[in-house]
Enzyme design. Structure first.
Site, PDB file in Angstrom:
ATOM      1  N   ASP A  95      -4.847 -26.211 -22.108  1.00 14.05           N
ATOM      2  CA  ASP A  95      -5.560 -25.761 -23.310  1.00 14.05           C
ATOM      3  C   ASP A  95      -5.907 -26.894 -24.268  1.00 14.05           C
ATOM      4  OD1 ASP A  95      -5.271 -23.166 -22.301  1.00 14.05           O
ATOM      5  OD2 ASP A  95      -3.311 -22.954 -23.257  1.00 14.05           O
TER       6      ASP A  95
ATOM      7  N   LYS B  52     -10.532 -28.698 -22.306  1.00 10.63           N
ATOM      8  CA  LYS B  52     -11.243 -29.232 -21.124  1.00 10.63           C
ATOM      9  C   LYS B  52     -12.610 -28.564 -20.985  1.00 10.63           C
ATOM     10  CE  LYS B  52      -7.721 -27.909 -18.644  1.00 10.63           C
ATOM     11  NZ  LYS B  52      -6.738 -27.586 -19.683  1.00 10.63           N
TER      12      LYS B  52
ATOM     13  N   GLY C 203      -8.031 -20.659 -18.614  1.00  9.33           N
ATOM     14  CA  GLY C 203      -8.918 -20.001 -19.582  1.00  9.33           C
ATOM     15  C   GLY C 203      -9.622 -21.104 -20.339  1.00  9.33           C
ATOM     16  N   HIS C 204     -10.901 -21.292 -20.038  1.00  4.14           N
ATOM     17  CA  HIS C 204     -11.661 -22.363 -20.674  1.00  4.14           C
ATOM     18  C   HIS C 204     -12.698 -21.747 -21.601  1.00  4.14           C
ATOM     19  CE1 HIS C 204     -10.640 -25.305 -17.143  1.00  4.14           C
ATOM     20  NE2 HIS C 204      -9.578 -24.775 -17.710  1.00  4.14           N
TER      21      HIS C 204
ATOM     22  N   THR D 253       1.279 -16.654 -15.639  1.00  7.53           N
ATOM     23  CA  THR D 253       0.198 -15.795 -16.139  1.00  7.53           C
ATOM     24  C   THR D 253       0.133 -14.477 -15.363  1.00  7.53           C
ATOM     25  OG1 THR D 253      -1.351 -16.858 -14.644  1.00  7.53           O
ATOM     26  CG2 THR D 253      -1.190 -17.792 -16.866  1.00  7.53           C
TER      27      THR D 253
ATOM     28  N   GLN E  37      -5.526 -26.339 -15.977  1.00  7.01           N
ATOM     29  CA  GLN E  37      -4.121 -26.665 -16.291  1.00  7.01           C
ATOM     30  C   GLN E  37      -4.032 -28.140 -16.738  1.00  7.01           C
ATOM     31  OE1 GLN E  37      -4.527 -24.733 -13.035  1.00  7.01           O
ATOM     32  NE2 GLN E  37      -4.647 -23.136 -14.543  1.00  7.01           N
TER      33      GLN E  37
ATOM     34  N   THR F 188      -5.961 -18.048 -24.105  1.00  9.77           N
ATOM     35  CA  THR F 188      -7.254 -17.481 -23.723  1.00  9.77           C
ATOM     36  C   THR F 188      -7.066 -16.443 -22.614  1.00  9.77           C
ATOM     37  OG1 THR F 188      -8.177 -19.674 -24.111  1.00  9.77           O
ATOM     38  CG2 THR F 188      -9.593 -18.144 -22.965  1.00  9.77           C
TER      39      THR F 188
ATOM     40  N   ARG G   5      -0.892 -14.850 -25.322  1.00  8.72           N
ATOM     41  CA  ARG G   5       0.433 -15.199 -25.839  1.00  8.72           C
ATOM     42  C   ARG G   5       0.323 -16.281 -26.915  1.00  8.72           C
ATOM     43  NH1 ARG G   5       3.475 -16.883 -20.422  1.00  8.72           N
ATOM     44  NH2 ARG G   5       1.375 -17.584 -19.914  1.00  8.72           N
TER      45      ARG G   5
HETATM   46  P1  GDP Z   1      -8.970 -25.567 -21.986  1.00  5.02           P
HETATM   47  O1  GDP Z   1      -8.142 -24.573 -21.240  1.00  5.02           O
HETATM   48  O2  GDP Z   1      -8.444 -26.959 -21.880  1.00  5.02           O
HETATM   49  O3  GDP Z   1     -10.436 -25.496 -21.658  1.00  5.02           O
HETATM   50  O4  GDP Z   1      -8.825 -25.174 -23.522  1.00  5.02           O
HETATM   51  P2  GDP Z   1      -8.935 -23.681 -24.144  1.00  5.02           P
HETATM   52  O5  GDP Z   1     -10.347 -23.246 -24.075  1.00  5.02           O
HETATM   53  O6  GDP Z   1      -7.896 -22.793 -23.561  1.00  5.02           O
HETATM   54  O7  GDP Z   1      -8.475 -23.947 -25.636  1.00  5.02           O
HETATM   55  C1  GDP Z   1      -9.144 -24.857 -26.457  1.00  5.02           C
HETATM   56  C2  GDP Z   1      -9.761 -24.116 -27.647  1.00  5.02           C
HETATM   57  O8  GDP Z   1     -10.153 -25.057 -28.608  1.00  5.02           O
HETATM   58  C3  GDP Z   1     -11.013 -23.325 -27.319  1.00  5.02           C
HETATM   59  O9  GDP Z   1     -11.047 -22.178 -28.121  1.00  5.02           O
HETATM   60  C4  GDP Z   1     -12.149 -24.282 -27.703  1.00  5.02           C
HETATM   61  O10 GDP Z   1     -13.332 -23.609 -28.075  1.00  5.02           O
HETATM   62  C5  GDP Z   1     -11.545 -24.955 -28.887  1.00  5.02           C
HETATM   63  N1  GDP Z   1     -11.946 -26.339 -29.136  1.00  5.02           N
HETATM   64  C6  GDP Z   1     -12.239 -27.327 -28.261  1.00  5.02           C
HETATM   65  N2  GDP Z   1     -12.435 -28.497 -28.903  1.00  5.02           N
HETATM   66  C7  GDP Z   1     -12.237 -28.229 -30.213  1.00  5.02           C
HETATM   67  C8  GDP Z   1     -12.258 -29.026 -31.407  1.00  5.02           C
HETATM   68  O11 GDP Z   1     -12.463 -30.234 -31.377  1.00  5.02           O
HETATM   69  N3  GDP Z   1     -11.993 -28.387 -32.581  1.00  5.02           N
HETATM   70  C9  GDP Z   1     -11.718 -27.058 -32.658  1.00  5.02           C
HETATM   71  N4  GDP Z   1     -11.476 -26.523 -33.854  1.00  5.02           N
HETATM   72  N5  GDP Z   1     -11.694 -26.287 -31.558  1.00  5.02           N
HETATM   73  C10 GDP Z   1     -11.940 -26.864 -30.369  1.00  5.02           C
HETATM   74  P1  IMO Z   2      -5.962 -24.035 -18.763  1.00  4.50           P
HETATM   75  O1  IMO Z   2      -6.838 -24.464 -17.614  1.00  4.50           O
HETATM   76  C1  IMO Z   2      -1.953 -23.403 -20.294  1.00  4.50           C
HETATM   77  C2  IMO Z   2       1.094 -22.128 -17.417  1.00  4.50           C
HETATM   78  C3  IMO Z   2       1.680 -20.746 -17.582  1.00  4.50           C
HETATM   79  C4  IMO Z   2       3.079 -20.991 -17.070  1.00  4.50           C
HETATM   80  C5  IMO Z   2       2.842 -21.957 -15.908  1.00  4.50           C
HETATM   81  C6  IMO Z   2       2.785 -21.295 -14.541  1.00  4.50           C
HETATM   82  O2  IMO Z   2      -6.579 -23.000 -19.617  1.00  4.50           O
HETATM   83  O3  IMO Z   2      -5.468 -25.226 -19.515  1.00  4.50           O
HETATM   84  P2  IMO Z   2       0.951 -19.818 -13.316  1.00  4.50           P
HETATM   85  O4  IMO Z   2       0.359 -18.490 -13.674  1.00  4.50           O
HETATM   86  O5  IMO Z   2      -0.048 -20.917 -13.172  1.00  4.50           O
HETATM   87  O6  IMO Z   2       1.872 -19.737 -12.129  1.00  4.50           O
HETATM   88  O7  IMO Z   2       1.910 -20.192 -14.564  1.00  4.50           O
HETATM   89  O8  IMO Z   2       1.618 -22.598 -16.188  1.00  4.50           O
HETATM   90  N1  IMO Z   2      -0.385 -22.185 -17.315  1.00  4.50           N
HETATM   91  C7  IMO Z   2      -1.181 -22.613 -18.293  1.00  4.50           C
HETATM   92  N2  IMO Z   2      -0.895 -22.997 -19.549  1.00  4.50           N
HETATM   93  N3  IMO Z   2      -3.218 -23.466 -19.839  1.00  4.50           N
HETATM   94  C8  IMO Z   2      -3.513 -23.105 -18.575  1.00  4.50           C
HETATM   95  O9  IMO Z   2      -4.734 -23.289 -18.036  1.00  4.50           O
HETATM   96  C9  IMO Z   2      -2.479 -22.613 -17.744  1.00  4.50           C
HETATM   97  N4  IMO Z   2      -2.424 -22.160 -16.479  1.00  4.50           N
HETATM   98  C10 IMO Z   2      -1.132 -21.914 -16.220  1.00  4.50           C
HETATM   99  O10 IMO Z   2       1.677 -20.350 -18.927  1.00  4.50           O
HETATM  100  O11 IMO Z   2       3.841 -21.656 -18.022  1.00  4.50           O
HETATM  101 MG    MG Z   3      -7.113 -22.773 -21.574  1.00  7.32          MG
END
Ligand code: GDP
Ligand code: IMO
Ligand code: MG
Length: 427
Positions: free
Chosen positions: A13, A16, A40-41, A128, A223, A298, A302
């Protein structure tokens, strides 16, 4: 030829999706190479928010080839739902290519993920519950069902029958729960096969042709480093290889074809699920960061555990993936905090540790050694040039760069595409 891998450096998270979406404008092909819909991106385009779990973030652009590689585990129902939701928003999904070697998540994988977690009790991982671990287990034990099998009715029925017999027995005998009906699963999955067929192909061959044709390829990690099965905080990890090397295996390209690795670093640290987290803040500051940053998962909703930036984690991620540049995200979330801390080393039993510890017992007991830096008051989300960032914000990220030994390539100050400051060209 130019290919770039984008990976997470922390526990996921990091943003990416945002960075991949930003870079995808210049790419011809965007590739997911591991994980599944545990990811969850979130990508924000002109104020509209898209949550992607299985499709590469490049899908939001028309005329890009989007590859779901062999290393990904695919829940067909989720993939079809995500495709439909994109199509309903007017997005052209015709560029999608799904690997015929990717493994298929079956209903018993999801159920096993649940009952195995329950049976772990206090030792639960906090998965998850999307069936990711059990699907990779079947892949490794050589019992899995691949997309190529799903596309072949005879092959699929035979493998399903064999698997169901074993899984139904396991579910009943060990976990005391009912298994699945063969006919029902068969009909359900053959319908998915029919709908997914147009997308399924040999994606390693697609990538080979693209690279030969001098196209730009972007690999989208899911991840992150500390969730990597080998290099992460085992057993609190996922079951795949999110590090840069995973791109080679999970997409079928050689290491010589990768030109650059970008490590996405959130300006502080978060983690969902269980496991040690040295810089975790269980106080008001942690709460403030969570609320301000809307740090809720996402995928599962949680609350994410929040903590200070940990340069030991980033330094470690840097060498296991050979990171060229960092993309630092969410700097804006720290606007207005009086002081900030960066953990620059770990102390264990009075000694400074030189390496990131393999033992979770050690990691759970390390004392983070912090450097305190002054915060900044000015809002950063409208800034577009590095030199316009507040001096203390620059000092903060430059200190991260010094202590982790990785250069700064991108600074992100908001979720939007335009809220991105570029210091280095990536392609
Ligand atoms: P990922 O799993 O690595 O793709 O990250 P997630 O999407 O789960 O979580 C990142 C969150 O931060 C998302 O809601 C993005 O829209 C948001 N985001 C990404 N870059 C920035 C930033 O520079 N500032 C803010 N405020 N939000 C950001
Ligand atoms: P993105 O791509 C954050 C975590 C779960 C748990 C562990 C194992 O959005 O960054 P799994 O269901 O993969 O067997 O769970 O990994 N986990 C993540 N945490 N971002 C993710 O993906 C994750 N994908 C799995 O919360 O701790
Ligand atoms: Mg994510």
């Amino acid at each position: 030829m130019s290919s770039v891998v984008v990976i997470g450096t922390q526990w996921g998270d990091e943003g990416k999706g945002k960075i991949v979406d930003f870079l995808a404008e210049q790419a011809n092909v965007v590739v997911r190479y591991q994980g599944g819909n545990n990811a969850g991106h979130t990508v924000v385009v002109n104020g509209a928010e898209f949550k992607l779990h299985l499709l590469p973030s490049g899908i939001l652009y028309s005329r890009k080839t989007c590859v779901v590689g062999n290393g990904v585990v695919i829940d067909p129902a989720v993939m079809l739902k995500e495709l439909k939701s994109m199509q309903d928003k007017g997005i052209d999904t015709s560029g999608l290519k799904v690997s015929n070697r990717a493994h298929v998540i079956m209903p018993y994988h999801r159920l096993l993920d649940e009952v195995e977690e329950e049976s772990r009790g206090d030792r639960k991982i906090g998965t998850t519950k999307r069936g990711i671990g059990p699907c990779y287990m079947d892949k490794n034990s050589r019992a899995g069902i691949r997309m190529v099998d799903l596309m072949d009715e005879e092959e699929f029925c035979e493998k399903l029958e064999y698997n169901l017999e074993a899984k139904n027995h396991l579910l009943k005998a060990v976990y005391g729960v009912e298994g699945f009906d063969y006919e029902q699963v068969k009909q359900e999955y053959l319908e998915y096969a029919r709908q997914l067929k147009p997308y399924v192909t040999d994606t390693a061959a697609v990538l080979h042709a693209a690279i030969k044709n001098n196209e730009k390829v972007l690999f989208e990690g899911a991840q992150a480093t500390l969730l990597d099965l080998d290099h992460g905080t085992y057993p609190y990890v996922t079951s795949s290889h999110p590090i840069a090397g995973g791109a080679c295996i999970g997409a079928g390209v050689g290491p010589t074809q990768i030109n650059k690795v970008i490590g996405v670093v959130k300006a502080y640290t978060t983690r969902v699920g269980e496991g040690p987290f040295p810089t975790e803040l269980q106080d008001e500051i942690g709460q403030t960061i969570r609320e301000r940053g809307h740090e809720y998962g996402t995928t599962t909703g949680r609350p994410r555990r929040c903590g200070w930036l940990d340069a030991c984690v980033v330094r470690y991620a840097g060498y296991v993936s050979g990171i060229d540049y960092m993309a630092i995200t969410r700097l804006d979330i720290l606007d207005g905090l009086k002081t900030l801390k960066i953990c620059t080393s770990y102390k264990y039993k009075g000694e400074i540790l030189n390496e990131f510890p393999a033992s979770l017992k050690v990691l759970a007991q390390v004392e983070p050694i912090y450097e305190e830096l002054p915060g900044w008051d000015e809002p950063t989300s409208d800034i577009r040039k590095y030199e316009d960032l507040p001096l203390n914000a620059r000092r903060y990220i430059e200190r991260l760069s010094e202590t982790s030994g990785i250069g700064i390539g991108i600074v992100s100050v908001g979720p939007g595409r335009e809220q991105t400051i570029i210091l280095e060209n990536m392609f």
